[in-house]
Design an enzyme around this catalytic site. Structure first.
Site, PDB file in Angstrom:
ATOM      1  N   ASN A 191     -19.315   3.066   9.849  1.00  0.00           N
ATOM      2  CA  ASN A 191     -18.874   1.673   9.781  1.00  0.00           C
ATOM      3  C   ASN A 191     -18.665   1.053  11.159  1.00  0.00           C
ATOM      4  O   ASN A 191     -18.748  -0.168  11.316  1.00  0.00           O
ATOM      5  CB  ASN A 191     -17.580   1.563   8.964  1.00  0.00           C
ATOM      6  CG  ASN A 191     -17.796   1.842   7.495  1.00  0.00           C
ATOM      7  OD1 ASN A 191     -18.919   1.813   6.996  1.00  0.00           O
ATOM      8  ND2 ASN A 191     -16.711   2.135   6.785  1.00  0.00           N
TER       9      ASN A 191
ATOM     10  N   TYR B 254       0.819  -1.215   0.000  1.00  0.00           N
ATOM     11  CA  TYR B 254       0.000   0.000   0.000  1.00  0.00           C
ATOM     12  C   TYR B 254       0.853   1.266   0.000  1.00  0.00           C
ATOM     13  O   TYR B 254       0.335   2.356  -0.232  1.00  0.00           O
ATOM     14  CB  TYR B 254      -0.920   0.045   1.233  1.00  0.00           C
ATOM     15  CG  TYR B 254      -1.924  -1.072   1.355  1.00  0.00           C
ATOM     16  CD1 TYR B 254      -2.125  -2.011   0.333  1.00  0.00           C
ATOM     17  CD2 TYR B 254      -2.685  -1.207   2.508  1.00  0.00           C
ATOM     18  CE1 TYR B 254      -3.044  -3.031   0.468  1.00  0.00           C
ATOM     19  CE2 TYR B 254      -3.616  -2.227   2.643  1.00  0.00           C
ATOM     20  CZ  TYR B 254      -3.788  -3.144   1.627  1.00  0.00           C
ATOM     21  OH  TYR B 254      -4.699  -4.148   1.784  1.00  0.00           O
TER      22      TYR B 254
ATOM     23  N   LYS C 165     -12.585   0.163   4.130  1.00  0.00           N
ATOM     24  CA  LYS C 165     -11.858   1.409   3.900  1.00  0.00           C
ATOM     25  C   LYS C 165     -12.862   2.550   3.955  1.00  0.00           C
ATOM     26  O   LYS C 165     -13.992   2.411   3.471  1.00  0.00           O
ATOM     27  CB  LYS C 165     -11.185   1.370   2.527  1.00  0.00           C
ATOM     28  CG  LYS C 165     -10.375   2.609   2.198  1.00  0.00           C
ATOM     29  CD  LYS C 165      -9.874   2.574   0.768  1.00  0.00           C
ATOM     30  CE  LYS C 165     -10.987   2.886  -0.216  1.00  0.00           C
ATOM     31  NZ  LYS C 165     -10.493   3.096  -1.592  1.00  0.00           N
TER      32      LYS C 165
END
Length: 257
Positions: free
Chosen positions: A236, A48, A226
């Site tokens: 979330n 990443y 994400k």
């Protein structure tokens, strides 16, 4: 409802922050903000290219390192023992930590014997550089093979209402292995799904929250969505007061075809 999952004697926060495609200052802010909201599980990877920013976000948050379940991954190109060790040490240096809670092989690496890769990871665990070792994107057959070779803690896979992992979840339940669902919101697809919207409306929740709750209702399963905004990160995390009925779960099951 349980906000953590017990795996091999270790508590893992059920909802983590995924950081794929979040880089630079936005990554520092995302990690720091998530920890302020109450997240205690952060997921990154060597591939990443944001481990340095993840580390900055952790330090900026003021949350003690030992309170955070920190995960990173070794790319398959570094699966050979010497390269794996170098990758792990580079990750630790960039993150600014002495150890990570979980190190995963990001993808299967057929060019390197799995026993060699897992052996190198086990050595890092014995040295205290990692607390647990695992794999990612391993189908059931490969996970079974890995479990014969080492104390695998986790398999991180794509898992959402349109991509089921029934065989893996059953294997994980029997062997006390954590399944981590990445792309749990199917890269935005769940937001417009009529079934998920209808179920969400009945509970005062969003389609995304319904999808996350459905995943968390699977045994030994956590999620790492994400989220690039404060509002979405808060949303979330707000799934623990949602209880789906058997009928609602069956309707979501049917989305997988």
């Amino acid at each position: 409802m349980h906000t953590t999952i017990e795996i091999q004697g270790t508590s893992v926060p059920a909802v983590g922050l995924g950081t794929w495609q979040i880089t630079g200052a936005a990554c520092v802010e995302a990690v720091s903000d998530a920890l302020a909201l109450g997240y205690r599980h952060i997921d990154t990877a060597r591939a990443y290219r944001n481990e340095r920013e993840v580390g900055e976000g952790i330090r900026a948050s003021g949350v003690a390192r030992e309170e955070i379940f920190l995960v990173t991954k070794v790319p398959p190109s570094s699966a050979a023992p010497d390269r794996l060790r170098a990758s792990c040490e580079a990750s630790l240096a960039d993150l600014g930590v002495d150890s990570v809670d979980l190190l995963l092989l990001h993808w299967p690496a057929p060019q390197v014997p799995l026993a060699d890769t897992l052996g190198a990871m086990s050595a890092l665990r014995d040295e205290g550089r990692i607390a647990h070792l695992g794999v990612s994107n391993f189908p059931p057959r490969l996970l079974r093979q890995a479990l014969e070779l080492a104390p695998v803690f986790n398999d991180q896979v794509e898992f959402h209402p349109y991509e089921h992992q029934d065989e893996l979840v059953d294997l994980a339940r029997r062997r006390d292995v954590l399944i981590t669902a990445y792309s749990p919101l199917a890269r935005g697809r769940v937001a417009t799904d009529p079934t998920l919207r209808e179920i969400g409306a009945a509970h005062g929740k969003t389609p995304g929250q319904v999808a996350l709750r459905w995943l968390l209702d699977h045994p030994k399963t956590c999620v790492v969505p994400k989220a690039s905004s404060h509002e979405r990160r808060a949303e979330n995390l707000d799934v623990f007061d949602l209880e789906l009925t058997d009928d609602e779960r069956a309707r979501i099951d049917a989305l997988g075809g």
